[in-house]
Scaffold this motif. Structure first.
Motif, PDB file in Angstrom:
ATOM      1  N   TRP A   1      41.917  30.240  40.434  1.00  0.00           N
ATOM      2  CA  TRP A   1      40.867  31.247  40.280  1.00  0.00           C
ATOM      3  C   TRP A   1      41.284  32.604  40.839  1.00  0.00           C
ATOM      4  O   TRP A   1      40.873  33.644  40.335  1.00  0.00           O
ATOM      5  CB  TRP A   1      39.597  30.746  40.978  1.00  0.00           C
ATOM      6  N   GLN A   2      42.058  32.579  41.928  1.00  0.00           N
ATOM      7  CA  GLN A   2      42.537  33.801  42.587  1.00  0.00           C
ATOM      8  C   GLN A   2      41.392  34.760  42.922  1.00  0.00           C
ATOM      9  O   GLN A   2      41.394  35.929  42.516  1.00  0.00           O
ATOM     10  CB  GLN A   2      43.593  34.498  41.727  1.00  0.00           C
ATOM     11  N   PRO A   3      40.408  34.291  43.676  1.00  0.00           N
ATOM     12  CA  PRO A   3      39.296  35.183  44.041  1.00  0.00           C
ATOM     13  C   PRO A   3      39.721  36.187  45.106  1.00  0.00           C
ATOM     14  O   PRO A   3      40.736  36.013  45.793  1.00  0.00           O
ATOM     15  CB  PRO A   3      38.246  34.218  44.581  1.00  0.00           C
ATOM     16  N   ASP A   4      38.929  37.224  45.260  1.00  0.00           N
ATOM     17  CA  ASP A   4      39.130  38.180  46.351  1.00  0.00           C
ATOM     18  C   ASP A   4      38.488  37.681  47.637  1.00  0.00           C
ATOM     19  O   ASP A   4      39.006  37.935  48.730  1.00  0.00           O
ATOM     20  CB  ASP A   4      38.523  39.536  45.977  1.00  0.00           C
ATOM     21  N   VAL A   5      37.343  36.988  47.496  1.00  0.00           N
ATOM     22  CA  VAL A   5      36.554  36.538  48.640  1.00  0.00           C
ATOM     23  C   VAL A   5      36.112  35.106  48.380  1.00  0.00           C
ATOM     24  O   VAL A   5      35.769  34.744  47.244  1.00  0.00           O
ATOM     25  CB  VAL A   5      35.300  37.427  48.839  1.00  0.00           C
ATOM     26  N   ALA A   6      36.120  34.295  49.435  1.00  0.00           N
ATOM     27  CA  ALA A   6      35.577  32.939  49.347  1.00  0.00           C
ATOM     28  C   ALA A   6      34.581  32.731  50.487  1.00  0.00           C
ATOM     29  O   ALA A   6      34.909  32.964  51.651  1.00  0.00           O
ATOM     30  CB  ALA A   6      36.690  31.894  49.407  1.00  0.00           C
ATOM     31  N   ILE A   7      33.388  32.318  50.119  1.00  0.00           N
ATOM     32  CA  ILE A   7      32.342  31.985  51.086  1.00  0.00           C
ATOM     33  C   ILE A   7      32.540  30.535  51.519  1.00  0.00           C
ATOM     34  O   ILE A   7      32.775  29.659  50.683  1.00  0.00           O
ATOM     35  CB  ILE A   7      30.939  32.144  50.470  1.00  0.00           C
ATOM     36  N   VAL A   8      32.449  30.261  52.813  1.00  0.00           N
ATOM     37  CA  VAL A   8      32.555  28.884  53.293  1.00  0.00           C
ATOM     38  C   VAL A   8      31.521  28.649  54.385  1.00  0.00           C
ATOM     39  O   VAL A   8      31.294  29.515  55.238  1.00  0.00           O
ATOM     40  CB  VAL A   8      33.982  28.561  53.793  1.00  0.00           C
TER      41      VAL A   8
ATOM     42  N   GLN B   1      26.575  52.897  43.997  1.00  0.00           N
ATOM     43  CA  GLN B   1      26.674  52.987  42.530  1.00  0.00           C
ATOM     44  C   GLN B   1      27.829  52.130  42.007  1.00  0.00           C
ATOM     45  O   GLN B   1      28.702  52.598  41.268  1.00  0.00           O
ATOM     46  CB  GLN B   1      26.804  54.441  42.083  1.00  0.00           C
ATOM     47  N   VAL B   2      27.786  50.855  42.413  1.00  0.00           N
ATOM     48  CA  VAL B   2      28.830  49.936  41.979  1.00  0.00           C
ATOM     49  C   VAL B   2      28.187  48.611  41.585  1.00  0.00           C
ATOM     50  O   VAL B   2      27.287  48.120  42.256  1.00  0.00           O
ATOM     51  CB  VAL B   2      29.886  49.727  43.090  1.00  0.00           C
ATOM     52  N   GLU B   3      28.615  48.075  40.459  1.00  0.00           N
ATOM     53  CA  GLU B   3      28.251  46.723  40.054  1.00  0.00           C
ATOM     54  C   GLU B   3      29.220  45.783  40.759  1.00  0.00           C
ATOM     55  O   GLU B   3      30.402  45.714  40.425  1.00  0.00           O
ATOM     56  CB  GLU B   3      28.341  46.564  38.531  1.00  0.00           C
ATOM     57  N   MET B   4      28.718  45.090  41.759  1.00  0.00           N
ATOM     58  CA  MET B   4      29.578  44.424  42.738  1.00  0.00           C
ATOM     59  C   MET B   4      30.616  43.502  42.101  1.00  0.00           C
ATOM     60  O   MET B   4      31.822  43.596  42.370  1.00  0.00           O
ATOM     61  CB  MET B   4      28.719  43.643  43.735  1.00  0.00           C
ATOM     62  N   PHE B   5      30.163  42.612  41.242  1.00  0.00           N
ATOM     63  CA  PHE B   5      31.058  41.567  40.774  1.00  0.00           C
ATOM     64  C   PHE B   5      31.846  41.960  39.528  1.00  0.00           C
ATOM     65  O   PHE B   5      32.578  41.147  38.973  1.00  0.00           O
ATOM     66  CB  PHE B   5      30.272  40.273  40.571  1.00  0.00           C
ATOM     67  N   ASP B   6      31.726  43.230  39.116  1.00  0.00           N
ATOM     68  CA  ASP B   6      32.666  43.769  38.135  1.00  0.00           C
ATOM     69  C   ASP B   6      34.008  44.095  38.793  1.00  0.00           C
ATOM     70  O   ASP B   6      35.027  44.219  38.098  1.00  0.00           O
ATOM     71  CB  ASP B   6      32.113  45.039  37.484  1.00  0.00           C
ATOM     72  N   HIS B   7      33.998  44.274  40.091  1.00  0.00           N
ATOM     73  CA  HIS B   7      35.203  44.734  40.785  1.00  0.00           C
ATOM     74  C   HIS B   7      35.653  43.786  41.888  1.00  0.00           C
ATOM     75  O   HIS B   7      36.725  43.993  42.480  1.00  0.00           O
ATOM     76  CB  HIS B   7      34.931  46.120  41.387  1.00  0.00           C
ATOM     77  N   LEU B   8      34.865  42.773  42.183  1.00  0.00           N
ATOM     78  CA  LEU B   8      35.180  41.858  43.274  1.00  0.00           C
ATOM     79  C   LEU B   8      34.882  40.437  42.815  1.00  0.00           C
ATOM     80  O   LEU B   8      33.753  40.133  42.424  1.00  0.00           O
ATOM     81  CB  LEU B   8      34.329  42.197  44.506  1.00  0.00           C
ATOM     82  N   GLU B   9      35.890  39.584  42.859  1.00  0.00           N
ATOM     83  CA  GLU B   9      35.694  38.191  42.455  1.00  0.00           C
ATOM     84  C   GLU B   9      35.389  37.354  43.697  1.00  0.00           C
ATOM     85  O   GLU B   9      36.195  37.299  44.636  1.00  0.00           O
ATOM     86  CB  GLU B   9      36.939  37.640  41.747  1.00  0.00           C
TER      87      GLU B   9
END
Length: 338
Positions: free
Chosen positions: A48-55, A91-99
């Motif tokens: 998946w190569q995410p930018d952030v992972a919640i745990v 003014q940013v759509e969060m998950f357009d730029h951060l996985e």
């Protein structure tokens, strides 16, 4: 022509039925943080190569007063109001730029600190070692000891600074003989060398603990702190200029650790050790956003949410909002190449 050294692109396929579940309102579908995809295996992180992972780290056996923070991770996933994903100020759509993905929980062994500590360390290490930013949902604050250790192991001991928001210093030698108490994790981190005392900045301290012996240890080890009294006298914006400058003094990587009791209990009643006179969300949400905009935050945790003591999910939504602000700021940085 591709070469063997090139990293393959991310594989982020979801069945349409699961995508529909995750795109529904937050009171429907699976309870993942922010309705993000759930991954459970390290190999999935590679794909998946995410930018952030919640745990999640549902542990509260080191609590000194009211227990119940073990239920915090589930509540922050299931009970938070779905606020939308477009940040009005940035003014940013969060998950357009951060996985962002939800990487499930470190599985705890109730009443057994050592295996639980190892489970937290391993789960966070699986994220951090891949260059992914872990965001840890607590649980009591003893969780920060293994979590920050795992992050420091990836970035290098002594190379990560910490900004610690809390009503309490959490630097006791021990509490009732417990070296792993939620009142002592910061001392353990500094003693180990994972986080240098000089790069440990505490914000929001107040009240009547710890006493002079522990205060002396903090001074001797170079910790810097900004109590609520200073924030009341100087104002949050001026104090935070100093906090950011100190956090960047000798390091370019920051671990952001937040005990929800740094908020005044009028805004965060659901915690084990409430202390009157804390932050209001109007300030803390923007402070967290600004820290993430201005520094290289490589990990974050939000600790001590004990939902059984909540009213109308006020604490849960404030805790969720702190993470939402951090994610929006990360998305803004990536959108703008910062």
């Amino acid at each position: 022509m591709s070469t063997g050294s090139q990293k393959p692109g991310p594989k982020r396929d979801l069945p349409p039925g699961l995508r529909a579940q995750l795109d529904a309102s937050s009171f429907q579908g699976p309870a993942t943080f922010g309705m993000r995809p759930l991954l459970t295996e390290p190999e999935q992180l590679d794909e998946w190569q995410p930018d952030v992972a919640i745990v999640g780290a549902p542990w509260d056996d080191n609590t000194t007063n009211r227990p119940g923070a073990r239920f915090g991770p589930r509540a922050m996933r299931a009970n938070a109001y779905d606020p939308g994903t477009y940040h009005l100020d940035l003014q940013v759509e969060m998950f357009d730029h951060l996985e962002v993905v939800d990487y499930g929980d470190a599985i705890m062994s109730h009443g057994m600190w050592e295996p639980s500590k190892e489970a937290i360390h391993q789960r966070v290490a699986e994220i951090a070692s891949r260059g992914i930013i872990p965001i840890i949902l607590g649980g009591d604050h003893s969780i920060t000891w293994p979590a920050a250790t795992a992050v420091a192991e990836h970035h290098g001991f002594g190379k990560v600074g910490m900004i610690h928001f809390d009503a309490h210093a959490d630097t006791a030698e021990h509490i009732d003989g417990n070296l792993a108490s939620h009142g002592s994790p910061m001392r353990r981190l500094i003693e180990s060398g994972a986080i240098p005392g000089h790069n440990f900045i505490q914000v929001g301290l107040r009240g009547y603990w710890p006493g002079e012996e522990d205060q002396k240890w903090m001074r001797d080890n170079g910790l810097r702190h900004h109590p609520m009294q200073e924030i009341w006298e100087r104002g949050a914006k001026e104090v935070m200029k100093d906090v950011v400058a100190e956090a960047l003094d000798g390091t370019d990587a920051i671990y952001l650790s937040i005990d929800i009791d740094v908020l005044d209990p009028g805004f965060a009643p659901a915690t084990g050790t409430p202390a009157p006179g804390g932050f209001a969300p109007i300030d803390l949400l923007r402070i967290v956003r600004q820290i993430v905009l201005d520094t290289n935050v490589v990990a974050m945790d939000v600790m001590e949410v004990a939902p059984a003591y909540d009213h109308a999910d006020i604490t849960i939504n404030n805790a969720h909002g702190l993470i939402w602000e951090a994610l929006a700021a990360m998305a803004y940085r990536r959108k703008n190449g910062l």
